[in-house]
Design an enzyme around this catalytic site. Sequence first.
Site, PDB file in Angstrom:
ATOM      1  N   CYS A   1     -35.437   6.540  16.724  1.00 28.72           N
ATOM      2  CA  CYS A   1     -35.574   5.260  17.438  1.00 28.72           C
ATOM      3  C   CYS A   1     -36.056   5.474  18.870  1.00 28.72           C
ATOM      4  O   CYS A   1     -36.368   4.518  19.573  1.00 28.72           O
ATOM      5  CB  CYS A   1     -34.257   4.503  17.464  1.00 28.72           C
TER       6      CYS A   1
ATOM      7  N   LYS B   1     -31.371  -5.987  20.831  1.00 34.31           N
ATOM      8  CA  LYS B   1     -30.536  -6.943  20.117  1.00 34.31           C
ATOM      9  C   LYS B   1     -31.298  -8.208  19.740  1.00 34.31           C
ATOM     10  O   LYS B   1     -31.125  -8.727  18.645  1.00 34.31           O
ATOM     11  CB  LYS B   1     -29.325  -7.313  20.988  1.00 34.31           C
TER      12      LYS B   1
ATOM     13  N   ILE C   1     -33.961  -6.009  11.950  1.00 31.35           N
ATOM     14  CA  ILE C   1     -35.082  -5.260  11.385  1.00 31.35           C
ATOM     15  C   ILE C   1     -36.337  -6.094  11.615  1.00 31.35           C
ATOM     16  O   ILE C   1     -36.341  -7.296  11.326  1.00 31.35           O
ATOM     17  CB  ILE C   1     -34.835  -5.021   9.877  1.00 31.35           C
TER      18      ILE C   1
ATOM     19  N   HIS D   1     -36.198  -4.634  17.500  1.00 33.37           N
ATOM     20  CA  HIS D   1     -36.172  -3.180  17.549  1.00 33.37           C
ATOM     21  C   HIS D   1     -37.007  -2.589  16.411  1.00 33.37           C
ATOM     22  O   HIS D   1     -36.477  -2.039  15.461  1.00 33.37           O
ATOM     23  CB  HIS D   1     -34.701  -2.723  17.456  1.00 33.37           C
TER      24      HIS D   1
END
Lengths: 377, 134
Positions: A78, A323, A204, A327
């Site tokens: 990530c 959030k 997602i 992401h």
Amino acid sequence: MVGVGMTKIDRHYDKDMRSLAAEAALKALDDTKGADPKAVVVGNMMSSSLYQQDSLGALVADAIGLRGRGALKVEASCGSGGHAVAVGYSLVASGLYDQVMVVGIEKMCDYPTSVVTAGLAQAADAEYEVVYGASFAALNALVMRLYMSRYGAKRESIALWPVMMHENAVHNPYAQLRFRVTVEAVLRSPVIADPIRLLDAAPIGDGAAALILASEEVARKLSDAPVLIAGVGMGSDALDLASRQDLLDPISIRYAAKQAYAMAGIEPRNVDVAEIHDAFSITALLSIEGLGFAEPGKSWKELEEGRYRPGDKPSLNPSGGLKARGHPVGATGVYQVAEIAMQLRGDFPGIKCGGEIGLAMNTGGVATLTTVIVLRR
Amino acid sequence: MRMSPARVWRARGSRYRLEASRCKDCGRTVYPPRPVCPYCRSRNVEIVELPRKGRVVTWTVQYTVPHGYRSKAPLILAIVELENGTRVFSELVDVEPEEIREGMEVEAVLRKVYEDGDEGVIVYATKFRPIKTG
């Protein structure tokens, strides 16, 4: 930094990696006065695990008309995006190239959650964690439970983070989740891995973001408002959680921050606005503490006191953060740097915080691979 | 996960017998074993077997599980501190989620963790269960 571009984070079923990457990269090119990048650095995590696609550098360079130029993919789970920026920076700073394009790209929405969960879990230790079926959320949940136990942090106080992120994202046209939530909604949302609930977790989504970096001489020709990369730092921690000396001491963030602050000649209190990594609410707390914005174990208290909102110093995640902005894992670090550059230039299309000094902190795994990048107007 | 016989065979010491590396210079033990001591960078390490009893440091009940683990949901995963202070990541078994407490005493047991399809390799590893008192 002479140009930035990004796509809205969304379920882009109609766009493949080529078209999504191109949308962001061409916007970044159009944000400059005729940039001609000599190399392309791509930040991405899961093209290999989800799409059976390696050689991503060629895919992106060719898609944006840069066939022939050097290209590579940087992977740090990530944290891929931030690491791609660090590599792009070093290619320019070393003098190898006078202009480099950095593109973060991730597509996650084509597969069911269980498949994406398995792909994301590859950020953790395959032989000793993932083999037990551990998800990324579960590993973060182990840290969150320990944090609440050691520091007496209240569950409802930690829920203030996602509430603030959703509030900020309402104003960001590029954000994936543009709606408000309440503390009660966070505490009522389904449990993913106890004590982490759905509304503690980043969604997602698909997205791409791009930057164009140039040497100082060239930058003045390519942009009227170039943003200076004043500090870059990287850090790592053990791949597995159990062997870490202290699960609540994010050494990769501390190491990366120390380097970036020293290079920029600043201290944490000098930062006006920052985009920090908050894949889960607990990640936000460790990021705030690792960056030195709060003492270890105190960040949840600062949330209770209403800190880090737009206008505070530092303002954290005016984009809505992982959030609520979203992401798209390997692209996130590039989004953050692009957003901070726009904050300093004054043309971010969401909440404007302004300021002289900005910071972007991106991490892969459970604060396993971290970059901190300091920007100056 | 795609498992091969050699991959599973290589990890037999650490997965079945809880083998760790102990640094002969600073004396610290780390699991899984590593060629270099992460604390003092010494290469002077030896393989030792860890104690099979310990206490729960932190745990989670995981409801959203990766592809291939659906039949086992929810999973109870934990970090256990063994009697010599070394910590390991593992699964808790033979226990209900609401019975787990920080500091709960547990002991190692060998269990199946994963089947790679109908005809693939079956992976076994150490899990932990509560020590029944009385």
